[in-house]
Design a protein around this motif. Sequence first.
Motif, short mmCIF file in Angstrom:
data_model
loop_
_atom_site.label_atom_id
_atom_site.label_comp_id
_atom_site.label_asym_id
_atom_site.label_seq_id
_atom_site.Cartn_x
_atom_site.Cartn_y
_atom_site.Cartn_z
N LEU A 183 -38.51 4.45 -47.56
CA LEU A 183 -38.51 5.48 -46.45
C LEU A 183 -37.30 5.03 -45.69
CD1 LEU A 183 -42.24 5.86 -45.46
CD2 LEU A 183 -40.81 7.35 -46.84
N ALA A 184 -37.01 3.78 -45.43
CA ALA A 184 -35.91 3.05 -44.67
C ALA A 184 -34.52 3.77 -45.42
CB ALA A 184 -35.91 1.82 -44.59
N LEU A 185 -34.64 3.63 -46.75
CA LEU A 185 -33.29 4.20 -47.30
C LEU A 185 -33.31 5.47 -47.38
CD1 LEU A 185 -31.26 2.48 -49.29
CD2 LEU A 185 -33.24 0.91 -48.28
N GLN A 186 -34.45 6.22 -47.39
CA GLN A 186 -34.34 7.61 -47.13
C GLN A 186 -33.70 8.07 -45.96
OE1 GLN A 186 -35.38 10.25 -49.24
NE2 GLN A 186 -35.12 11.75 -47.92
N HIS A 187 -33.92 7.35 -44.81
CA HIS A 187 -33.22 7.64 -43.71
C HIS A 187 -31.84 7.48 -43.80
CE1 HIS A 187 -32.54 7.60 -39.31
NE2 HIS A 187 -31.79 6.58 -39.52
N ALA A 188 -31.33 6.40 -44.38
CA ALA A 188 -29.94 6.07 -44.56
C ALA A 188 -29.36 7.33 -45.45
CB ALA A 188 -29.68 4.84 -45.28
N HIS A 189 -30.10 7.88 -46.51
CA HIS A 189 -29.44 8.87 -47.39
C HIS A 189 -29.56 10.29 -46.54
CE1 HIS A 189 -30.99 6.54 -51.10
NE2 HIS A 189 -30.17 6.01 -50.63
N GLN A 190 -30.50 10.54 -45.59
CA GLN A 190 -30.35 11.69 -44.87
C GLN A 190 -28.96 11.68 -43.94
OE1 GLN A 190 -34.25 11.73 -43.26
NE2 GLN A 190 -35.17 13.18 -44.74
N LYS A 191 -28.64 10.37 -43.65
CA LYS A 191 -27.50 10.20 -42.62
C LYS A 191 -26.28 10.28 -43.64
CE LYS A 191 -29.56 9.31 -38.70
NZ LYS A 191 -29.27 10.30 -37.61
N GLY A 192 -26.18 10.58 -44.83
CA GLY A 192 -25.16 10.54 -45.80
C GLY A 192 -24.59 9.26 -46.24
N ILE A 193 -25.49 8.27 -46.01
CA ILE A 193 -25.02 6.95 -46.50
C ILE A 193 -25.87 6.39 -47.79
CG2 ILE A 193 -24.67 4.55 -45.59
CD1 ILE A 193 -22.92 6.59 -44.11
N ILE A 194 -25.02 5.85 -48.58
CA ILE A 194 -25.45 5.38 -50.06
C ILE A 194 -25.49 3.86 -49.66
CG2 ILE A 194 -25.44 5.01 -52.39
CD1 ILE A 194 -23.85 7.62 -52.55
N HIS A 195 -26.62 3.11 -49.91
CA HIS A 195 -26.20 1.43 -49.57
C HIS A 195 -25.44 0.85 -50.77
CE1 HIS A 195 -27.21 -2.91 -49.32
NE2 HIS A 195 -28.01 -2.42 -48.04
N ARG A 196 -25.71 1.03 -52.04
CA ARG A 196 -25.04 0.62 -53.20
C ARG A 196 -25.33 -0.83 -53.39
NH1 ARG A 196 -19.04 2.99 -54.34
NH2 ARG A 196 -18.55 1.58 -52.51
N ASP A 197 -25.80 -1.62 -52.57
CA ASP A 197 -25.98 -3.06 -52.87
C ASP A 197 -27.70 -3.34 -52.54
OD1 ASP A 197 -24.51 -6.32 -52.12
OD2 ASP A 197 -25.65 -5.72 -53.85
#
Length: 986
Positions: A183-197
């Motif tokens: 769910l934390a990564l989902q928040h980042a994805h909704q902000k347009g950010i891919i972690h990639r690591d």
Amino acid sequence: MDRDDEIFADAIELPTAARAALLDQACASDPAQRARIEALLAGHNAAGAFLEKPAGAPLPLPDEEKPGDVIGRYLLLQKIGEGGCGAVYLAEQKMPVHRRVALKVIKLGMDTRTVIARFEAERQALALMDHPDIARVFDAGATGAGRPFFVMELVDGLPITKFCDEHRLTIPARLELFARVCLALQHAHQKGIIHRDVKPSNILVALRDGEPAPKVIDFGIAKATQDRLTEQTLVTGVDQFIGTPAYMSPEQADRRDGDIDTRSDIYALGIVLYELLCGRLPFDPKTLSRAGVDELRRIIREVESPRPSAVVGVALPTLSDHGLRGSTRMDDVKEAGNPWISVRSVVDRSSVWLRFHRRGKRTPTATPPNISVAAARGVTPKQLSSALRGDLDWIVMRCLEKDRDRRYGSARELADDVLRHLRQEPVEARPPNAGYRLERFVARNRLACASAAAIALALIVGTVVSVRQAVRATRAERIANAERDLAQAASRAEAVARTDAQRRQEQAEDLLTFMLGDFRTELQKIGRLALLDSVGEKAMAYFAALKPEELTDTALARQAKALTQIGQIRLDQNRYADAHAAFTAGYTRAAALASRHPRDGDMLFERAQAEYWIGFVARRRGDAVAEREWLTRYRDSAFALLHTEGETPRAQSELAWGYHNIAVLDVDAENFVTARAGFAAEGRMVKELLIAAPGDVQLQMRLAEIASWLGEISRRDGDFVAAMDCYAEAASLFERIASLEPAVPHWRYRVAKSLIFAGEVKRSLGLRIAADNSYARAIGLMNELVAFDPANKWWRTEALHARIVGGRPGSEEYGAALSEALTELEMMVKSEPSSRALKRLLAETLRMQSADRLAAGRVDQAEGDIERAIEVGEALVREGQADANVCAEAAQAHLLAGRIAMEQRRVARAQEHWREVLALLRTRLATTKDCRLLDPGAQAYVLLGMLDRANPLVERLRQCGYHSSDPLAAPILDVASWSTNETQNQ
């Protein structure tokens, strides 16, 4: 371009001798700024003479930051680690608050254009995040030498795999923790950010209030999916990997790096889940690091990972088993996973995580040698393999699909599937199969399925025997017609068959009556009525196959009672349409009985119960016409019962309930005089019954109900003192009942509701401390109920609402409660769209969130919330019969929408909203004393400049002793109050 860049650009255009004069003028008030620009100019000059220097002479590097240096507002205390291209320092901030922080800055020799671009990307990515499980940034800037830095909070934590192993978390506990990470990564994805690591060392976990709490860190190689994070967008080189090979997705390993989307993080999450479950990676990272570039890409893109259940207890296969060729070590591919240390701030207690490199000897992160993978998860190896086989295999392998179109579409979908597995529900990753879904259903409802099986068996046995006996009876009749001398014997055989069939049917219905009667009562005491869902479904199907006119009186009575009990179970689950169907079927049978035996009190009683419950469902659904019709029928049946059997306790109790229900309808219609009379009549009858049965808990509960409703009348009639006394009496009575029946959680729920009502009244009187005390007690009780039965959605929603109405706007806890409550309410409204009460609660919660965001300066978000609140409220008004609660909520929403429009300088739009407030309330404002209506009405008049209209409303508020709890309302009402005093003085 910032101010430093502008000055630097102007300076390099001037001759060297003329630059000092420009800096004297431009940086006169900021010596630090001058130092930064002079460092940039020196670097520029050095770069310009690069080819003139000897080939072997390196350019001098500026001194590395050291303890005692000051960067911006931060004093460096000590260097505590390095990570990637950044060095991390423990620093102390003096202004505007005093605290210790972590400051990350580009390492010496690493400030190339590419590294600076990546560092800037990390800073911008973190700045976009606003999630409790993602690291946040306090501040950012540049050092005197021009190297970027940013400031984060100091925290502690371990990589998620190490934390789980050291604390020996079970598989369910690991899955719950993993779902939060998704769910934390989902928040980042909704902000347009891919972690990639995404990897364990970038997911730190520590205990917070005794519970594991994750924190996703290190967006240093994150990539924006919509907008560039920096002006110098980082382009990956031809053979350069961005990420950790052991956790890298096939598309990330491909040279076409620009085609990466959020599903790359889904793949990495699958690797993390694999490691959490199995204690190992699909492929050995050391072997990966020794592979050549092309071979490494081939492995990641083509070699399939083994299923988790297949590798538990089996030696990890090497990549040579999959056709690995070559052993050239790739310099730019590092070994995956590093040990980390972390620091907790002694000043700031917020929960943001930061990772640091450990200096010195490397410490292993695996579990101690004497703890096996299975033991670290609290199971045996055989149990671990069994637990992974099935759902978890499917979930992990769907994440690890080479074709990203076959993975989960989002991190939320992955989290939802993990949670479905924990709830014993079918998971989406697994192909649909009727046997599998039946298995999941039985796992969730073991007791109910066992009970249903018993009932089904009894019904089947009864039906088979009945059919067999009926066939025998028919055969006997034919023999009688053919052989008249056997007519008497055949008649006896038929009578025996019918009697036997009826007896078996009654046995089945006796079992059903027990399940829905005595057994249901015991389950209700402990809040576990959902266990009877399957029983109710089977019974409804059974009853639907029967015709009431063909049933005996005994069968009709049993079925009417059973159907009423099924309806109550469905009502507790907010399944209003299903509840209405059950109550209506029960009414059909009870009415048939009453028509057969009009002077039988038992028949009248059963019909009255069905009438009451149909009316109650109509109330829950907001159908005022049907509610009054059926509750009036119920009262008339109670009168008929009293006339039929005399002043028995049962007849008197039912008539008292009849008075109660009509009095409630009068409260809704604001006929307060008539309502008080109805409650008084009910109270007299209940007290007479208590004389004969002083220990009757149900009768004591009815006195508490009367006190609560009298408090509602007093509050809406403007008598806050009387209302406060009534609510206090109700709470005291419910507490006494709860002490008599401590095993029944419903009584604690009623105590909490009475305390919330009392808190609202105290707040309206300006008694803030007393109100807070009432809310605190109510919240404590509601939290206990939720902990007792987490599956009870109504209790959970009520607990969240208590935290909201009794909370402090602006606090982090308040915002979290709002968000959680909205999620629950939207799900409940979707599942039961006919409930007006749930819709009104949703509109109120949206309005509160809008006000909280407006106070925090988040105007655009506040506007979105209030538009949704208005949409829900106006739909309720359009449905007709809008009561005072609905009108007050809709008016408050439009009032707040006007304030938001004024913040946006849209004056005309604001005035439209305020006129809408008056349109909603105009017919009520002339006579009402209900402060929930007077408050928004008076504010709307003042804001529209109509003080002469506002004055009478404000005067009525003052007579009630009303104090608005809205900080924005007080100055508006004060204007009207001042105007009223001026008029009286003249």
